[in-house]
Design an enzyme around this catalytic site. Structure first.
Site, PDB file in Angstrom:
ATOM      1  N   HIS A  55      -7.110   3.655   4.570  1.00  0.00           N
ATOM      2  CA  HIS A  55      -7.343   2.749   5.698  1.00  0.00           C
ATOM      3  C   HIS A  55      -6.090   2.014   6.155  1.00  0.00           C
ATOM      4  O   HIS A  55      -5.982   1.613   7.297  1.00  0.00           O
ATOM      5  CB  HIS A  55      -8.476   1.763   5.379  1.00  0.00           C
ATOM      6  CG  HIS A  55      -8.287   0.991   4.113  1.00  0.00           C
ATOM      7  ND1 HIS A  55      -8.299   1.591   2.890  1.00  0.00           N
ATOM      8  CD2 HIS A  55      -8.092  -0.325   3.890  1.00  0.00           C
ATOM      9  CE1 HIS A  55      -8.117   0.673   1.943  1.00  0.00           C
ATOM     10  NE2 HIS A  55      -7.977  -0.494   2.534  1.00  0.00           N
ATOM     11  N   ALA A 112     -11.557 -14.694  -7.622  1.00  0.00           N
ATOM     12  CA  ALA A 112     -10.799 -14.966  -6.386  1.00  0.00           C
ATOM     13  C   ALA A 112     -11.479 -16.042  -5.527  1.00  0.00           C
ATOM     14  O   ALA A 112     -10.812 -16.841  -4.880  1.00  0.00           O
ATOM     15  CB  ALA A 112     -10.626 -13.681  -5.581  1.00  0.00           C
ATOM     16  N   ASP A 130     -13.416 -11.855 -12.193  1.00  0.00           N
ATOM     17  CA  ASP A 130     -12.465 -11.797 -11.084  1.00  0.00           C
ATOM     18  C   ASP A 130     -12.868 -12.979 -10.208  1.00  0.00           C
ATOM     19  O   ASP A 130     -13.821 -12.904  -9.437  1.00  0.00           O
ATOM     20  CB  ASP A 130     -12.595 -10.459 -10.343  1.00  0.00           C
ATOM     21  CG  ASP A 130     -11.758 -10.427  -9.062  1.00  0.00           C
ATOM     22  OD1 ASP A 130     -11.255 -11.488  -8.647  1.00  0.00           O
ATOM     23  OD2 ASP A 130     -11.605  -9.338  -8.478  1.00  0.00           O
ATOM     24  N   PHE A 178     -13.257  -4.926  -6.473  1.00  0.00           N
ATOM     25  CA  PHE A 178     -12.483  -4.963  -5.228  1.00  0.00           C
ATOM     26  C   PHE A 178     -11.565  -3.734  -5.218  1.00  0.00           C
ATOM     27  O   PHE A 178     -11.289  -3.163  -6.263  1.00  0.00           O
ATOM     28  CB  PHE A 178     -11.676  -6.263  -5.153  1.00  0.00           C
ATOM     29  CG  PHE A 178     -10.824  -6.339  -3.915  1.00  0.00           C
ATOM     30  CD1 PHE A 178     -11.417  -6.409  -2.664  1.00  0.00           C
ATOM     31  CD2 PHE A 178      -9.449  -6.299  -4.000  1.00  0.00           C
ATOM     32  CE1 PHE A 178     -10.637  -6.443  -1.515  1.00  0.00           C
ATOM     33  CE2 PHE A 178      -8.662  -6.340  -2.851  1.00  0.00           C
ATOM     34  CZ  PHE A 178      -9.257  -6.418  -1.611  1.00  0.00           C
ATOM     35  N   ASP A 179     -11.053  -3.328  -4.043  1.00  0.00           N
ATOM     36  CA  ASP A 179     -10.334  -2.032  -3.990  1.00  0.00           C
ATOM     37  C   ASP A 179      -9.081  -1.994  -4.863  1.00  0.00           C
ATOM     38  O   ASP A 179      -8.831  -1.003  -5.539  1.00  0.00           O
ATOM     39  CB  ASP A 179     -10.069  -1.557  -2.556  1.00  0.00           C
ATOM     40  CG  ASP A 179      -9.232  -2.501  -1.716  1.00  0.00           C
ATOM     41  OD1 ASP A 179      -8.744  -3.508  -2.246  1.00  0.00           O
ATOM     42  OD2 ASP A 179      -9.057  -2.213  -0.513  1.00  0.00           O
ATOM     43  N   TYR A 185      14.597 -22.203 -14.023  1.00  0.00           N
ATOM     44  CA  TYR A 185      14.166 -20.857 -14.387  1.00  0.00           C
ATOM     45  C   TYR A 185      13.042 -20.894 -15.413  1.00  0.00           C
ATOM     46  O   TYR A 185      12.072 -20.132 -15.315  1.00  0.00           O
ATOM     47  CB  TYR A 185      15.338 -20.024 -14.934  1.00  0.00           C
ATOM     48  CG  TYR A 185      14.905 -18.590 -15.119  1.00  0.00           C
ATOM     49  CD1 TYR A 185      15.012 -17.676 -14.073  1.00  0.00           C
ATOM     50  CD2 TYR A 185      14.307 -18.164 -16.302  1.00  0.00           C
ATOM     51  CE1 TYR A 185      14.564 -16.385 -14.210  1.00  0.00           C
ATOM     52  CE2 TYR A 185      13.843 -16.869 -16.444  1.00  0.00           C
ATOM     53  CZ  TYR A 185      13.972 -15.975 -15.397  1.00  0.00           C
ATOM     54  OH  TYR A 185      13.505 -14.696 -15.524  1.00  0.00           O
ATOM     55  N   LYS A 203      -6.824 -17.018  -2.108  1.00  0.00           N
ATOM     56  CA  LYS A 203      -8.089 -17.388  -1.463  1.00  0.00           C
ATOM     57  C   LYS A 203      -8.383 -18.845  -1.817  1.00  0.00           C
ATOM     58  O   LYS A 203      -7.947 -19.757  -1.118  1.00  0.00           O
ATOM     59  CB  LYS A 203      -9.227 -16.466  -1.931  1.00  0.00           C
ATOM     60  CG  LYS A 203      -9.110 -15.046  -1.415  1.00  0.00           C
ATOM     61  CD  LYS A 203      -8.238 -14.180  -2.266  1.00  0.00           C
ATOM     62  CE  LYS A 203      -8.310 -12.725  -1.893  1.00  0.00           C
ATOM     63  NZ  LYS A 203      -7.191 -11.961  -2.468  1.00  0.00           N
TER      64      LYS A 203
HETATM   65  N1  F0G Z   1     -10.161  -9.498  -6.228  1.00  0.00           N
HETATM   66  C1  F0G Z   1     -10.839  -9.759  -5.102  1.00  0.00           C
HETATM   67  C2  F0G Z   1     -12.321 -10.031  -5.176  1.00  0.00           C
HETATM   68  C3  F0G Z   1     -10.181  -9.768  -3.858  1.00  0.00           C
HETATM   69  O1  F0G Z   1     -10.889 -10.014  -2.745  1.00  0.00           O
HETATM   70  C4  F0G Z   1      -8.792  -9.508  -3.819  1.00  0.00           C
HETATM   71  C5  F0G Z   1      -8.064  -9.485  -2.555  1.00  0.00           C
HETATM   72  C6  F0G Z   1      -8.121  -9.247  -5.027  1.00  0.00           C
HETATM   73  C7  F0G Z   1      -8.844  -9.255  -6.210  1.00  0.00           C
HETATM   74  C8  F0G Z   1      -6.658  -8.952  -5.069  1.00  0.00           C
HETATM   75  O2  F0G Z   1      -5.919 -10.114  -4.908  1.00  0.00           O
HETATM   76  O3  F0G Z   1      -4.687  -9.744  -2.788  1.00  0.00           O
HETATM   77  O4  F0G Z   1      -4.018 -11.527  -4.414  1.00  0.00           O
HETATM   78  O5  F0G Z   1      -3.641  -9.147  -4.951  1.00  0.00           O
HETATM   79  N2  F0G Z   1      -8.654  -9.496  -1.426  1.00  0.00           N
HETATM   80  C9  F0G Z   1      -8.049  -9.560  -0.113  1.00  0.00           C
HETATM   81  C10 F0G Z   1      -9.109  -9.363   0.934  1.00  0.00           C
HETATM   82  C11 F0G Z   1      -6.832  -8.707   0.071  1.00  0.00           C
HETATM   83  O6  F0G Z   1      -8.757  -9.285   2.132  1.00  0.00           O
HETATM   84  O7  F0G Z   1     -10.307  -9.317   0.604  1.00  0.00           O
HETATM   85  P1  F0G Z   1      -4.499 -10.136  -4.212  1.00  0.00           P
END
Ligand code: F0G
Length: 480
Positions: free
Chosen positions: A451, A218, A216, A125-126, A73, A259
């Protein structure tokens, strides 16, 4: 040419069958899904290009490491392996594990941003955008001017507009800026990279104005590869060195490891500031899990630690970039334009230009995505007016998106060039007779995160959208 450089540095040992449906089965599946590819089942899809997130293949070394997963844990051996790997890569003194990127965003923004503050980004990102809003702050995108020209070969169209950033920081709203967050690579704008020169200039501006600067990250490794290829000062650097230098410029980061962690799940927050770390850690323990696992299993932490070593391998990055670039060439040769130049994790099709007979009210990007599924069982995501446009209460489009795009996301180490030849061939068939692609209208839609759950129906020949008497021929073709 060094022929070995063409070859991916792995061979395939474990495979998964992919489904092939008949045309009639695909038509029925899409109808039942309300013409929304998010509602399709994975076993109805031949080539899944919906996302590059959590969809990559793991290596034998990652699976071997996973067998060593320590599920204690607190204080698990796997945690220390993961923490040391992330620390070596990023240099941050504090590392907090999270189950995925958006959990990190929520925890960071809750601790760092106050209601009424502004968070500035090259492009949020969204989920990042949503998490900034959830804490009552305002997300603001400042993409560089070159990003607006989809066809320009500018090597760093992911950059932030430095003049605009400085203008806000020195202007009347300057005191409201709570964070500058640079997304590398820029997923919202064509997978375009951000140069080290741009990141350095952002760091300097933020320092001068006392504003925290975060990444960010990713797709930190893919950004680093493109920097080493396109920015002359970094030509002799390894991708890992570039990545470390980028993290070092910032005060901290939030990273989805679904990613460039080469794993199905995971993420982390990297920080230097002790007080911010304490605040984030308290939030993490309350909402994600103890600070040595953060919602992840020991075996996940092991896969991630190994994945982070593999993802910066120049041979891997070179082969992945070359494979995406090859797909882009095949698609462009077939007469379908993509955002230039090709990035790595995704290609963005210019549906507005391919389907000029459809107005934004008929969602050309969505229409092309549906056609790719109907003709070839290919799933992808619309990035156009369905996703980004603003609608009235009757779900009618009021303001179209600037471009009508479709994103083909490329999972890591999953598909071969033969799969991509198939994708290009399906697109080529559509490009021969684009007029046969029908538009769509919204049947029902949630007000938030439209979407994912929207349901649509094909527009009949008489065309609901056209009967509204509005044509937006100049919008969405990328020619400005
Ligand atoms: N930042 C970026 C640039 C991303 O592309 C994503 C996720 C996230 C943050 C959020 O990360 O999914 O681990 O919570 N992108 C995916 C996509 C979902 O299809 O582009 P997460």
């Amino acid at each position: 040419m060094d022929l070995q450089k063409m070859v991916p540095p792995y061979r395939i040992k474990v495979v998964e069958p992919i489904p092939f449906l008949t045309t009639e089965e695909r038509r029925r599946a899409l109808t039942e899904a309300g013409y929304n590819p998010f509602n399709l089942r994975a076993d109805q899809i031949t080539i899944d290009l919906l996302s590059d997130s959590g969809t990559g293949a793991t290596s034998s070394a990652q699976e071997a490491a996973a067998a060593l997963g320590d599920e204690s844990y607190a204080g698990a051996r796997s945690w220390f392996r993961f923490r040391d790997e992330v620390h070596d890569l990023t240099g941050y003194s504090h590392i907090l594990p999270v189950h995925q990127g958006r959990a990190g965003e929520r925890i960071l923004f809750t601790s760092l941003l106050k209601p009424g503050q502004i968070c500035i980004s090259n492009t949020h990102f969204d989920t990042t955008h949503a998490n900034v809003k959830l804490v009552g702050a305002e997300p603001r995108d400042l993409p560089c001017p070159a990003a607006a020209d989809l066809d320009s070969p500018d090597p760093f169209k992911g950059n932030i507009d430095l003049d605009a950033l400085e203008g806000i920081l020195t202007g009347p709203e300057g005191h409201r800026v709570g964070l500058v967050l640079m997304t590398i690579t820029n997923n919202g704008l064509g997978a375009q990279p951000v140069s080290m020169a741009n990141l350095t200039a952002v760091r300097d501006l933020c320092r001068r104005h006392g504003v925290p600067f975060f990444l960010d990250g990713a797709r930190f490794a893919e950004n680093a590869w493109l920097v080493s290829q396109r920015e002359s000062a970094y030509r002799d650097w390894t991708p890992r060195q570039v990545a470390t230098a980028a993290f070092q410029l910032a005060d901290g980061c939030v990273v989805s490891l679904k990613k460039d962690g080469l794993s199905a799940i995971g993420g982390f927050i990297g920080l230097r500031d002790d007080a911010l770390h304490a605040a984030c850690e308290a939030n993490l323990i309350a909402t994600e899990g103890f600070s040595t696992y953060g919602g992840l299993a020991g075996h996940d932490l092991e896969r991630l630690a190994q994945g982070l070593r593999e993802v910066v391998d120049p041979a891997y990055l070179r082969a992945r970039a070359a494979s995406t670039a090859r797909l882009a060439r095949l698609i462009n040769d077939a007469g379908v334009d993509t955002i230039q130049p090709a990035g790595i994790h995704a290609l963005y099709l210019n549906a507005g230009r391919l389907l000029p007979h459809l107005s934004p009210h008929e969602f050309p990007g969505h229409s092309l995505g549906c056609q790719l599924y109907l003709d070839g069982g290919i799933r992808c995501a619309e990035l156009g007016s369905l996703y980004l446009g603003s609608m009235d209460d009757q779900h009618r489009l009021v303001t179209p998106a600037p471009f009508e795009l479709v994103r083909l996301a490329i999972p890591r180490r999953v598909y071969t060039d033969t799969h991509f030849e198939y994708v290009a061939a399906v697109l080529a068939d559509i490009a021969k007779d684009p007029e046969r692609v029908r538009g769509y209208r919204i049947v029902s839609s949630p007000h938030l995160l439209r979407h994912f759950k929207v349901r649509l129906a094909p527009v009949e020949a008489t065309g609901t959208a056209k009967s509204q008497g509005v044509r937006f021929t100049a919008v969405g073709n990328g020619k400005g």
